[in-house]
Design a protein around this motif. Sequence first.
Motif, PDB file in Angstrom:
ATOM      1  N   ILE A  82       0.849  -1.204   0.000  1.00  0.00           N
ATOM      2  CA  ILE A  82       0.000   0.000   0.000  1.00  0.00           C
ATOM      3  C   ILE A  82       0.885   1.255   0.000  1.00  0.00           C
ATOM      4  CG2 ILE A  82      -1.616   1.326   1.427  1.00  0.00           C
ATOM      5  CD1 ILE A  82      -2.701  -1.476   2.364  1.00  0.00           C
ATOM      6  N   GLN A  83       1.921   1.200   0.821  1.00  0.00           N
ATOM      7  CA  GLN A  83       2.823   2.348   0.914  1.00  0.00           C
ATOM      8  C   GLN A  83       3.550   2.585  -0.413  1.00  0.00           C
ATOM      9  OE1 GLN A  83       5.376   2.889   4.573  1.00  0.00           O
ATOM     10  NE2 GLN A  83       6.951   2.760   3.013  1.00  0.00           N
ATOM     11  N   SER A  84       3.984   1.492  -1.035  1.00  0.00           N
ATOM     12  CA  SER A  84       4.740   1.658  -2.285  1.00  0.00           C
ATOM     13  C   SER A  84       3.846   2.172  -3.414  1.00  0.00           C
ATOM     14  CB  SER A  84       5.414   0.343  -2.690  1.00  0.00           C
ATOM     15  OG  SER A  84       4.438  -0.539  -3.195  1.00  0.00           O
ATOM     16  N   LEU A  85       2.542   1.984  -3.276  1.00  0.00           N
ATOM     17  CA  LEU A  85       1.615   2.473  -4.304  1.00  0.00           C
ATOM     18  C   LEU A  85       1.233   3.944  -4.088  1.00  0.00           C
ATOM     19  CD1 LEU A  85      -0.743  -0.641  -4.605  1.00  0.00           C
ATOM     20  CD2 LEU A  85       0.820   0.227  -6.368  1.00  0.00           C
ATOM     21  N   GLY A  86       1.674   4.520  -2.986  1.00  0.00           N
ATOM     22  CA  GLY A  86       1.394   5.933  -2.742  1.00  0.00           C
ATOM     23  C   GLY A  86      -0.032   6.220  -2.296  1.00  0.00           C
ATOM     24  N   ILE A  87      -0.703   5.199  -1.789  1.00  0.00           N
ATOM     25  CA  ILE A  87      -2.084   5.381  -1.315  1.00  0.00           C
ATOM     26  C   ILE A  87      -2.070   6.243  -0.049  1.00  0.00           C
ATOM     27  CG2 ILE A  87      -4.038   4.101  -0.300  1.00  0.00           C
ATOM     28  CD1 ILE A  87      -3.371   1.866  -2.339  1.00  0.00           C
ATOM     29  N   GLY A  88      -3.066   7.140   0.061  1.00  0.00           N
ATOM     30  CA  GLY A  88      -3.062   8.129   1.135  1.00  0.00           C
ATOM     31  C   GLY A  88      -3.174   7.571   2.537  1.00  0.00           C
ATOM     32  N   GLY A  89      -3.938   6.505   2.700  1.00  0.00           N
ATOM     33  CA  GLY A  89      -4.132   5.974   4.047  1.00  0.00           C
ATOM     34  C   GLY A  89      -4.920   4.684   4.023  1.00  0.00           C
ATOM     35  N   ILE A  90      -5.111   4.132   5.211  1.00  0.00           N
ATOM     36  CA  ILE A  90      -5.941   2.942   5.353  1.00  0.00           C
ATOM     37  C   ILE A  90      -6.940   3.186   6.473  1.00  0.00           C
ATOM     38  CG2 ILE A  90      -4.183   1.327   4.524  1.00  0.00           C
ATOM     39  CD1 ILE A  90      -3.633   0.619   7.461  1.00  0.00           C
ATOM     40  N   ILE A  91      -8.067   2.471   6.410  1.00  0.00           N
ATOM     41  CA  ILE A  91      -8.996   2.482   7.536  1.00  0.00           C
ATOM     42  C   ILE A  91      -9.150   1.042   7.998  1.00  0.00           C
ATOM     43  CG2 ILE A  91     -11.031   2.557   5.995  1.00  0.00           C
ATOM     44  CD1 ILE A  91     -12.389   4.208   8.334  1.00  0.00           C
ATOM     45  N   VAL A  92      -8.966   0.836   9.296  1.00  0.00           N
ATOM     46  CA  VAL A  92      -8.858  -0.525   9.835  1.00  0.00           C
ATOM     47  C   VAL A  92     -10.174  -0.964  10.483  1.00  0.00           C
ATOM     48  CG1 VAL A  92      -7.519  -2.024  11.369  1.00  0.00           C
ATOM     49  CG2 VAL A  92      -6.431  -0.035  10.321  1.00  0.00           C
ATOM     50  N   PHE A  93     -10.600  -2.184  10.120  1.00  0.00           N
ATOM     51  CA  PHE A  93     -11.764  -2.831  10.742  1.00  0.00           C
ATOM     52  C   PHE A  93     -11.312  -4.137  11.350  1.00  0.00           C
ATOM     53  CE2 PHE A  93     -13.434  -0.223   7.308  1.00  0.00           C
ATOM     54  CZ  PHE A  93     -14.455   0.465   7.947  1.00  0.00           C
ATOM     55  N   GLY A  94     -11.841  -4.487  12.524  1.00  0.00           N
ATOM     56  CA  GLY A  94     -11.371  -5.684  13.214  1.00  0.00           C
ATOM     57  C   GLY A  94     -12.418  -6.768  13.341  1.00  0.00           C
TER      58      GLY A  94
END
Length: 341
Positions: A82-94
Amino acid sequence: MATLTKIESPITNVGIDSKRPRRLRQSAALRSLFSETNVEPRNLVLPIFVREGNQIKEQIDSMPGIFRLSPDENLEREILEIQSLGIGGIIVFGLPKIKDPFGSEAYNVNGVVQQAVRRIKQTSSELVVICDVCMCEYTDHGHCGILNPRGQVENDRTIEFLARIAVSQANAGADIVAPSAMMDNQVLAIRQGLDSAGFESMPIMSYSSKYASAFYGPFREAAGSAPSFGDRKTYQMDPSNVREALRETRIDVEQGADVIMVKPALSYLDVIKAVRAEFDLPLAAYNVSGEYSMIKAAAINGWIDEERIVDEVLHSIRRAGADIIISYFAKDYARRWKNSH
Ligand code: PBG
């Protein structure tokens, strides 16, 4: 075939004949120069499902290409990608191991989201990590709050729990907390909870207008969060309303929301536009699970051109006025964007 009237005087006809919008569409270069809206990977947020356990990477049946991951090397690999693709962020669900009436795993210091956030932050200190603040994945009854003996969701007890969850996520290292339970005054309760725990700098991204939508169907399978009885219509909004979205948003802004949201996105582009026109805070739109699954299903059947549809969908959400888009297509889009830049 009708014959065109011969133009006698170019001067007198100039008003009609000079307007030719096709001039600027003649070549890819012209179209690109005059393109009004863009979607960049930095504008996108990818939802991530973490499941307690080891070495888990299981595909979600209703969401081809999306997986539940355990908070170990599987998650680490995903974060690096995800980081290498330059995506702005993630939202985590558990997805916790244990559920109970109070959703206790949601604020357990060693809960699955807390473990995941620590692991993510060790892997990448840059990626923006957003935590969804809700109870439906953690309660045994699947509702987004605490029930009273009559089986109704108790607003004011629930918001105390939401504040506790947010503080626990902040302690684990989250960058933003995002309450999605649609309880009244949840932003205020979370703001107070965070501030009194020393997290006055923690931003709140409020799911300020969240509709009671059938488009969440695949998510509830993914997260195992379908209510065991009834529905969410006493707390999520009626899809026929738009002025109510402005009211809900105004309340959240007054209570200190830093980012506002419209969810779902596609059937609610008018709501995105109305909220954009009225408020100046950053606006997120959630391109939800059902919107993803419908496109995937049609694409797998060869009925649509998936890449073009995804481009069109994401651009429509930006055009309506969203600053950031939460989308399960984030990786697919970013991969293509990277290859063409
Ligand atoms: C609630 C929550 C839901 C989604 C995000 N947060 C489900 C619901 O309200 O039932 C849905 C997201 C999606 O459909 O992609 N914790």
